[in-house]
Write an enzyme that holds these catalytic residues in place. Sequence first.
Site, short mmCIF file in Angstrom:
data_model
loop_
_atom_site.label_atom_id
_atom_site.label_comp_id
_atom_site.label_asym_id
_atom_site.label_seq_id
_atom_site.Cartn_x
_atom_site.Cartn_y
_atom_site.Cartn_z
N ARG A 27 0.82 -1.22 0.00
CA ARG A 27 0.00 0.00 0.00
C ARG A 27 0.85 1.27 0.00
O ARG A 27 0.48 2.27 0.62
CB ARG A 27 -0.94 0.04 1.22
CG ARG A 27 -2.05 -0.98 1.19
CD ARG A 27 -3.29 -0.39 0.51
NE ARG A 27 -4.34 -1.38 0.41
CZ ARG A 27 -5.39 -1.44 1.23
NH1 ARG A 27 -5.54 -0.55 2.18
NH2 ARG A 27 -6.30 -2.37 1.08
N ARG A 31 -3.34 6.67 1.24
CA ARG A 31 -3.85 7.86 1.91
C ARG A 31 -2.90 8.53 2.89
O ARG A 31 -3.16 9.63 3.34
CB ARG A 31 -5.16 7.53 2.62
CG ARG A 31 -6.31 7.37 1.65
CD ARG A 31 -7.55 6.86 2.34
NE ARG A 31 -7.35 5.48 2.76
CZ ARG A 31 -8.33 4.67 3.14
NH1 ARG A 31 -9.56 5.11 3.21
NH2 ARG A 31 -8.09 3.43 3.49
N ARG A 40 -6.52 11.61 -5.82
CA ARG A 40 -7.79 10.92 -5.62
C ARG A 40 -8.94 11.91 -5.68
O ARG A 40 -9.99 11.62 -6.28
CB ARG A 40 -7.78 10.19 -4.29
CG ARG A 40 -9.01 9.37 -3.99
CD ARG A 40 -8.72 8.58 -2.73
NE ARG A 40 -9.86 7.86 -2.22
CZ ARG A 40 -10.74 8.36 -1.36
NH1 ARG A 40 -10.62 9.61 -0.96
NH2 ARG A 40 -11.71 7.62 -0.91
N ASP A 77 -6.89 -2.56 -7.24
CA ASP A 77 -7.40 -3.21 -6.04
C ASP A 77 -7.67 -4.67 -6.35
O ASP A 77 -7.90 -5.04 -7.50
CB ASP A 77 -8.68 -2.53 -5.56
CG ASP A 77 -8.98 -2.91 -4.12
OD1 ASP A 77 -8.36 -2.32 -3.23
OD2 ASP A 77 -9.79 -3.82 -3.89
N TYR A 154 -15.22 -11.55 0.34
CA TYR A 154 -15.94 -10.29 0.03
C TYR A 154 -17.19 -10.56 -0.80
O TYR A 154 -18.22 -9.91 -0.62
CB TYR A 154 -15.01 -9.33 -0.73
CG TYR A 154 -13.91 -8.75 0.15
CD1 TYR A 154 -14.16 -7.66 0.96
CD2 TYR A 154 -12.64 -9.32 0.18
CE1 TYR A 154 -13.17 -7.13 1.78
CE2 TYR A 154 -11.64 -8.80 0.99
CZ TYR A 154 -11.91 -7.71 1.79
OH TYR A 154 -10.94 -7.20 2.60
O1 CP3 Z 1 0.04 -1.64 -2.48
C1 CP3 Z 1 -0.30 -0.70 -3.24
O2 CP3 Z 1 0.09 0.48 -3.09
C2 CP3 Z 1 -1.14 -1.05 -4.47
C3 CP3 Z 1 -2.54 -0.85 -4.38
C4 CP3 Z 1 -3.45 -1.75 -3.57
C5 CP3 Z 1 -4.67 -1.26 -3.05
N1 CP3 Z 1 -5.37 -2.30 -2.54
C6 CP3 Z 1 -5.10 0.14 -3.13
C7 CP3 Z 1 -6.20 0.60 -2.27
C8 CP3 Z 1 -3.40 -3.11 -3.28
C9 CP3 Z 1 -2.29 -4.10 -3.55
C10 CP3 Z 1 -4.63 -3.45 -2.63
C11 CP3 Z 1 -4.98 -4.83 -2.23
C12 CP3 Z 1 -6.18 -5.05 -1.41
N2 CP3 Z 1 -7.41 -4.45 -1.48
C13 CP3 Z 1 -6.26 -6.07 -0.43
C14 CP3 Z 1 -5.15 -7.05 -0.11
C15 CP3 Z 1 -4.10 -6.47 0.74
C16 CP3 Z 1 -4.54 -6.22 2.17
O3 CP3 Z 1 -4.57 -5.05 2.54
O4 CP3 Z 1 -4.82 -7.21 2.87
C17 CP3 Z 1 -7.56 -6.02 0.12
C18 CP3 Z 1 -8.09 -6.92 1.21
C19 CP3 Z 1 -8.28 -5.01 -0.57
C20 CP3 Z 1 -9.72 -4.64 -0.38
C21 CP3 Z 1 -9.83 -3.21 -0.02
N3 CP3 Z 1 -9.66 -2.15 -0.90
C22 CP3 Z 1 -10.01 -2.65 1.28
C23 CP3 Z 1 -10.25 -3.46 2.53
C24 CP3 Z 1 -9.93 -1.25 1.14
C25 CP3 Z 1 -9.95 -0.21 2.22
C26 CP3 Z 1 -11.25 0.45 2.36
C27 CP3 Z 1 -11.13 1.66 3.25
O5 CP3 Z 1 -11.89 2.61 2.98
O6 CP3 Z 1 -10.30 1.70 4.15
C28 CP3 Z 1 -9.71 -0.97 -0.23
C29 CP3 Z 1 -9.56 0.36 -0.83
C30 CP3 Z 1 -8.18 0.72 -1.24
N4 CP3 Z 1 -7.38 -0.04 -2.04
C31 CP3 Z 1 -7.48 1.94 -0.93
C32 CP3 Z 1 -6.24 1.86 -1.59
C33 CP3 Z 1 -5.17 2.91 -1.62
C34 CP3 Z 1 -8.03 3.10 -0.12
C35 CP3 Z 1 -9.04 3.75 -0.99
C36 CP3 Z 1 -9.11 5.22 -0.83
O7 CP3 Z 1 -8.30 5.95 -1.42
O8 CP3 Z 1 -10.04 5.63 -0.13
#
Ligand code: CP3
Length: 354
Positions: A27, A31, A40, A77, A154
């Site tokens: 990640r 944020r 974003r 994602d 999910y």
């Molecule tokens: O690593 C990186 O920088 C690459 C991008 C990446 C994202 N998600 C961006 C993201 C990667 C590799 C993921 C994988 C992901 N997404 C996983 C597996 C890794 C882990 O964390 O266990 C999972 C379970 C998800 C599902 C998901 N997507 C969740 C639980 C969330 C968070 C929701 C929240 O509001 O907190 C996301 C959204 C997400 N994916 C964000 C980012 C940067 C935040 C979105 C935003 O900008 O609001």
Amino acid sequence: MAELKNDRYLRALLKQPVDRTPVWMMRQAGRYLPEYKATRAEAGDFMSLCKNQDLACEVTLQPLRRYDLDAAILFSDILTVPDAMGLGLYFETGEGPRFQRPTDTIDAIKKLCVPDPEDELGYVMRAVSTIRRELKGEVPLIGFSGSPWTLATYMVEGGSSKTFEKIKKMAYEEPATLHMLLDKLADSVILYLNAQVANGAQSLMIFDSWGGALSHHAYREFSLRYMQKIVDGLTREAEGRTVPVTLFTKGGGLWLEAMAETGCDALGLDWTVDIGDARRRVGHKVALQGNMDPSVLYASPARIRQEVEQILASYGEGTGHVFNLGHGIHQHVNPEHAGAFINSVNELSVKYHK
Ligand code: CP3
């Protein structure tokens, strides 16, 4: 073969000698960075950011401009795959991801199709090729997907879950239904990851974020088995180089031997395991990625440095280690602390590679 200026990350995954331990952060585009929040906002919302190849490329490169990182990871994602299968992904502020049409019945699962990565997921492929071009060979590009089990949690629960009530009921009462879903997901992930490689990804990582919620036996039946199917189906060479595959089961520390048996190149470790111990258990077979507790980044740069040294010392001398956090970086981390973490790895690791 396109030239890669810094291949430390790929070399360490293949256990070839390196001058210092490579480092990146799960990640790393996210944020905690003010520039991410600005891009974003420009995109409007998270999925629009993923679907705009130029903005997705911009946020992928942002952490690389700030820090001396050894790899870039595709900005996207894991939930793009279920979205492409027709579930209707959306993000509710403060609640995480949700699906409009969860697949919690056999009828819904029967109707699911394997998406064409160049069609329904064409926006991801355009992001991969744009990022690869804009990286200009500086560092390798990591492609990724979720594991079938993690994606299924999910899809069946309809979003994030703490108890996994619906999917575990399905696993224990209707295993054939769940296997049908996991099998379709494994086929989808194979096509999706191979298409990422065809479009320029140089390494692949599979995120099994919820494998650790399973019992010892259920992990093998519902998670590992499908990651095995994926490993067997992946393109392992492109542009004259090996495309290394990393499996990461969060909470999977007890199952490292079984994971290493899949034929993957590396295992991601969360912070609950001692990396030296993991190396003794599986280090002859696979490289290891990890594993600092992301919460250490809330502490002072001096404390961060101490923790980095402890992990480097535990792993010991030689290649086969990619430094990372044990899970994604938290959104309230001070970006300067992330910088202190990366600089500490870069400085302190040299002595382990003589
Ligand atoms: O690593 C990186 O920088 C690459 C991008 C990446 C994202 N998600 C961006 C993201 C990667 C590799 C993921 C994988 C992901 N997404 C996983 C597996 C890794 C882990 O964390 O266990 C999972 C379970 C998800 C599902 C998901 N997507 C969740 C639980 C969330 C968070 C929701 C929240 O509001 O907190 C996301 C959204 C997400 N994916 C964000 C980012 C940067 C935040 C979105 C935003 O900008 O609001």
